[in-house]
Every structure is written in structure tokens, then in C-alpha cells.
Design an enzyme around this catalytic site. Sequence first.
Site, PDB file in Angstrom:
ATOM      1  CB  SER A  64      56.698  -8.080  -9.730  1.00 32.62           C
ATOM      2  OG  SER A  64      56.866  -9.441  -9.372  1.00 32.62           O
ATOM      3  CE  LYS A 109      53.692 -19.250   2.520  1.00 32.54           C
ATOM      4  NZ  LYS A 109      53.869 -17.792   2.357  1.00 32.54           N
TER       5      LYS A 109
END
Length: 268
Positions: A17, A149
Site C-alpha cells: 500500500s 530480520k
Amino acid sequence: MADNASIARIVVITGASSGIGLAAARLFRDRGDRVYCLSRRDPEERDVTFIRADVTDEESVRHAFAEIGEREGHIDVLLSNAGMGVSGAAECTSMQDAKRQLDVNFFGLHACVHAAVPLMREHGGTILATSSVAAVFAIPFQAFYSASKFALNALILALANELKPFNIKVAAIMPGDVRTGFTDARIKESAGAEHYGSSIDKSVAVMEHDERGGMGPEMIAKRFVALSLKKHPKVLSTVGLQYKLFCFLGKALPIRLQNWIVGKMYIK
């Protein structure tokens, strides 16, 4: 060497988005690919198909990929880009926020892989993910973001070997500072000031200053498109000379020295 450079493909992007995901959606679309954007908010972008999905909701992800499977029969590229950040002292971060961090950044990737691989197995494909240089250098007061991560990189490395027999290529990019809405959306845990003084706020301020002055998301998106076209994409890579140097030092320097340097950069 690039593969299928002129063939339209079925591309699925999560977290599409805004930011890197939206920039990638535009680039894939502009080269003629059919792009499905999966996110909680409609990007309201022309010539892409939006499917509402939350990567932390396994059923939501399953339904989204099932819909794409019914329409297309397969997918060629998955870009797992959905992500969020939590900052603050590790000891003071709530269990809810810590779990949310891993749910979005790590388990969100797993949910998408779980749903996407059956749609790739017969024809092959490419799985891409957005990691971070924080996967190489754990950043103080971003412990859980860094951990998410680190974990993502481990999953990517394992998948690269596991999925090779099915001609499914796997790769992640570890960006450094990028100008996106990620900065303003970060969850900031302010507890612990009585112990850490102003260190938390100053450290986060350094991060946000660097992010706002970072590269545009289009640079990362271009790299994702390029990786998707390669026959043998590099499993873990970054963008920009500065960040390539950081990742090289992460391999060359003793961990104690690495961690000392990062501390000097962020602990004010």
C-alpha cells in the site's frame, strides 16, 4: 543474465500500500506483469489488483492466495515486503509488541511462503523478501526489529536450499535507510527513561534522521525487479555503496568490534 525479460508474469506483493511495496508494484506493472497487491489498505493504484490481507492472520493469507490461484492457476513472483518496527529498551518492551514485531516481519513471510509455494512448485518461480542491514548489525533500542530480520535472513537461506529442486529461487534485499512511511509508523516504547536517561530518545532520533534522509523506495524496488529476472539471484544483498561496505565489514570485523562501532553510532 536475465531470464524471461519480456514475459508477463503473475506477481504477488505484500505490504504494497506504500513505500517499497508500492514502488515495486508500479515497476512490475509497468513492465507488463499482472500484479496482486496484498495489504490491509488499498493502494488505489491503477492496473493492479488489490486483495485485502493481513500477514499476521494465516487464514487471511490463505484466502488471498487461494483467490489468486483460482484466477491465475499459478504465481511467478512473491515479494514479501510487509513489515513494521518497534523501538525502545529491550527490557521494557511489552511482550505484545515484541511478538507483534516477529509476527509481521518473520512469521508473515512464513505464512506467505506456506501459501505461495504450492502455486509455484509445478512451474518454478521466485520468492523475494525485504530484510535490513539490521540483520547484520543489531541496532540498540531496535532489538526486536533486528531480531526479526536476523530470523528472516535465516529463513531465506534455508529456503534457498530447500526449494532449489523445484526451481524456486529465493533472495532477500537488506536495505539501509529508506525514505518511507515506516518511520512515522514505528511503535515507540518510551518506558525505561528512569534507567536509560535520554539515550532511548536520542538513539531513535538518530535512526529517524537517517531514514528521512535515506534513499528513495524506488531504488530498492528496481533491485527487486532485477533480482526477479535473474537465473541465479544473490541470496542476500543490499543496495548502495555505503551499505555494501557495512555488510562487508560485518563479515570482516570481529563481532566485538562490530558491536562497539554500532554502539558509538547510536548510543548518544
